[in-house]
Design an enzyme around this catalytic site. Structure first.
Site, PDB file in Angstrom:
ATOM      1  N   SER A 145       0.840  -1.205   0.000  1.00 28.34           N
ATOM      2  CA  SER A 145       0.000   0.000   0.000  1.00 28.34           C
ATOM      3  C   SER A 145       0.873   1.253   0.000  1.00 28.34           C
ATOM      4  CB  SER A 145      -0.868   0.014   1.256  1.00 28.34           C
ATOM      5  OG  SER A 145      -1.509   1.273   1.399  1.00 28.34           O
ATOM      6  N   TYR A 158      -2.094  -0.432  10.346  1.00 29.10           N
ATOM      7  CA  TYR A 158      -2.276  -0.998   8.992  1.00 29.10           C
ATOM      8  C   TYR A 158      -1.021  -0.760   8.143  1.00 29.10           C
ATOM      9  CZ  TYR A 158      -3.941  -1.103   4.117  1.00 29.10           C
ATOM     10  OH  TYR A 158      -4.081  -1.348   2.758  1.00 29.10           O
TER      11      TYR A 158
HETATM   12  N1  LIG Z   1      -8.724  -0.141  -1.437  1.00 32.06           N
HETATM   13  C1  LIG Z   1      -7.633   0.558  -1.217  1.00 32.06           C
HETATM   14  O1  LIG Z   1      -7.658   1.793  -1.183  1.00 32.06           O
HETATM   15  C2  LIG Z   1      -6.318  -0.153  -1.034  1.00 32.06           C
HETATM   16  C3  LIG Z   1      -5.147   0.620  -1.074  1.00 32.06           C
HETATM   17  C4  LIG Z   1      -3.909  -0.002  -0.899  1.00 32.06           C
HETATM   18  C5  LIG Z   1      -3.842  -1.365  -0.671  1.00 32.06           C
HETATM   19  N2  LIG Z   1      -4.996  -2.094  -0.641  1.00 32.06           N
HETATM   20  C6  LIG Z   1      -4.864  -3.536  -0.379  1.00 32.06           C
HETATM   21  O2  LIG Z   1      -5.466  -4.264  -1.447  1.00 32.06           O
HETATM   22  C7  LIG Z   1      -6.001  -5.488  -0.948  1.00 32.06           C
HETATM   23  C8  LIG Z   1      -7.466  -5.598  -1.372  1.00 32.06           C
HETATM   24  O3  LIG Z   1      -8.164  -4.476  -0.839  1.00 32.06           O
HETATM   25  P1  LIG Z   1      -9.665  -4.106  -1.257  1.00 32.06           P
HETATM   26  O4  LIG Z   1      -9.778  -2.642  -1.132  1.00 32.06           O
HETATM   27  O5  LIG Z   1     -10.018  -4.775  -2.527  1.00 32.06           O
HETATM   28  O6  LIG Z   1     -10.469  -4.771  -0.030  1.00 32.06           O
HETATM   29  P2  LIG Z   1     -12.025  -5.149   0.136  1.00 32.06           P
HETATM   30  O7  LIG Z   1     -12.826  -4.638  -0.990  1.00 32.06           O
HETATM   31  O8  LIG Z   1     -12.360  -4.776   1.525  1.00 32.06           O
HETATM   32  O9  LIG Z   1     -11.982  -6.772  -0.001  1.00 32.06           O
HETATM   33  C9  LIG Z   1     -11.249  -7.498   0.947  1.00 32.06           C
HETATM   34  C10 LIG Z   1     -11.143  -8.943   0.493  1.00 32.06           C
HETATM   35  O10 LIG Z   1     -10.342  -9.627   1.478  1.00 32.06           O
HETATM   36  C11 LIG Z   1     -11.078 -10.728   2.002  1.00 32.06           C
HETATM   37  N3  LIG Z   1     -10.822 -10.910   3.428  1.00 32.06           N
HETATM   38  C12 LIG Z   1     -10.940  -9.979   4.411  1.00 32.06           C
HETATM   39  N4  LIG Z   1     -10.726 -10.557   5.614  1.00 32.06           N
HETATM   40  C13 LIG Z   1     -10.482 -11.877   5.376  1.00 32.06           C
HETATM   41  C14 LIG Z   1     -10.230 -12.995   6.199  1.00 32.06           C
HETATM   42  N5  LIG Z   1     -10.198 -12.908   7.543  1.00 32.06           N
HETATM   43  N6  LIG Z   1     -10.046 -14.205   5.618  1.00 32.06           N
HETATM   44  C15 LIG Z   1     -10.103 -14.329   4.285  1.00 32.06           C
HETATM   45  N7  LIG Z   1     -10.349 -13.313   3.427  1.00 32.06           N
HETATM   46  C16 LIG Z   1     -10.543 -12.100   3.985  1.00 32.06           C
HETATM   47  C17 LIG Z   1     -12.550 -10.386   1.773  1.00 32.06           C
HETATM   48  O11 LIG Z   1     -13.302 -11.592   1.719  1.00 32.06           O
HETATM   49  P3  LIG Z   1     -14.874 -11.641   2.192  1.00 32.06           P
HETATM   50  O12 LIG Z   1     -15.666 -11.014   1.087  1.00 32.06           O
HETATM   51  O13 LIG Z   1     -15.138 -13.080   2.374  1.00 32.06           O
HETATM   52  O14 LIG Z   1     -14.948 -10.827   3.464  1.00 32.06           O
HETATM   53  C18 LIG Z   1     -12.495  -9.634   0.447  1.00 32.06           C
HETATM   54  O15 LIG Z   1     -12.520 -10.540  -0.626  1.00 32.06           O
HETATM   55  C19 LIG Z   1      -5.793  -5.462   0.558  1.00 32.06           C
HETATM   56  O16 LIG Z   1      -4.627  -6.198   0.891  1.00 32.06           O
HETATM   57  C20 LIG Z   1      -5.596  -3.993   0.860  1.00 32.06           C
HETATM   58  O17 LIG Z   1      -4.852  -3.781   2.038  1.00 32.06           O
HETATM   59  C21 LIG Z   1      -6.223  -1.519  -0.808  1.00 32.06           C
END
Ligand SMILES: NC(=O)c1ccc[n+]([C@@H]2O[C@H](COP(=O)([O-])OP(=O)(O)OC[C@H]3O[C@@H](n4cnc5c(N)ncnc54)[C@H](OP(=O)(O)O)[C@@H]3O)[C@@H](O)[C@H]2O)c1
Length: 251
Positions: A145, A158
């Protein structure tokens, strides 16, 4: 399904593929020809929809569930993956993650442990448990991130998990290079997903655009293409790196 990058004949696991960046990545990998294992924390309609979307477009997908907050979650997931794929996995995208915005004062021990369990411990042990089926030409992509290199919002715990991801990438890449396995990370900025739903508000949008060179809010597909690149042979000489994919954030 057509794409310039060919991943035909490859099998990929994308963790956290039910929503957000993981969903877009699973669909993009399938579009490039890979068979995709769509992971979510538990069986859910959202994960089924991703599998159906891929199949409806002529791709190959299966779902797999495991709670990666559990200490044994990565081990269980690896077992399920190995029973589905036989003995070879070409692409592992360790994308599942959680965030929690809290000041230093308000961060609890429980929040801290949960963040490290899902964002750091799970990818570490998932790689460990899948090593027997990752081989020459395999690509591992972790999700880092912008927060790992710059202060954004109240995200210090985080951010520390993502700093750990960047460190793991270098050590994994160094240790696994002899076996022909590449390990990299993608570092997105703010991406409009459930995790960063503040970006849907006017204030969140202004905050986001204020720190970016490119003046729009990123969508999950803006990240997925970079993951496909790192997974593909086009990135065959790239390992141990964290690739910023953030529209020029905090330059
Ligand atoms: N969005 C941003 O701005 C951003 C920026 C930088 C980095 N990131 C990184 O990108 C990645 C994806 O982020 P996102 O924004 O797409 O997140 P998101 O929309 O909140 O989706 C999170 C995903 O992770 C899964 N997950 C969460 N807790 C879990 C657990 N205990 N066991 C198994 N699976 C779990 C969820 O599954 P369920 O549907 O089953 O809950 C979902 O598929 C993350 O690593 C995040 O830190 C995101």
């Amino acid at each position: 399904m057509t794409s310039l990058t060919s991943l035909t004949g490859k099998t990929a696991l994308v963790t956290g593929a039910s929503r957000g960046i993981g969903r877009a990545t699973a669909i993009a990998l399938a579009k490039a020809g890979a068979r995709v294992l769509v992971h979510a924390s538990k069986a859910s309609q959202a994960a089924d929809d991703v599998v159906e979307t891929i199949r409806a477009a002529g791709g190959q997908a299966d779902k797999v569930a495991a709670d990666l907050r559990d200490a044994n979650g990565p081990h269980e997931l690896a077992k399920r993956v190995r029973s589905l794929t036989g003995e070879r996995l070409d692409i592992l995208v360790a994308n599942a993650g959680i965030s929690k915005a809290a000041s230093i004062e308000d961060t609890t021990v429980e929040d801290f442990d949960n963040l490290f369990a899902v964002n750091v411990r799970a990818p570490f042990f998932l790689v460990q448990q899948l090593l027997p089926v990752l081989g020459d030409g395999s690509s591992v992509v972790l999700l880092s991130s912008l927060a790992a290199r710059a202060s954004v919002n109240n995200l210090s715990a985080y951010a520390a998990t993502k700093g750990a991801v960047d460190t793991l990438v270098r050590h994994f890449a160094s240790a696994l290079g002899e076996r022909g396995i590449r390990v990299n990370a993608i570092a997105p900025g703010v991406v409009e997903t459930d995790m960063s739903n503040f970006a849907k508000t006017d204030a969140g949008r202004d905050f986001t655009l204020g720190m970016q060179a490119l003046k729009r809010v990123a969508q999950p597909n803006d990240i997925a293409g970079a993951v496909v690149f790192l997974a593909s042979d086009d990135a065959r000489w790239v390992t141990g790196d964290t690739l910023r994919v953030d529209g020029g954030s905090k330059l």
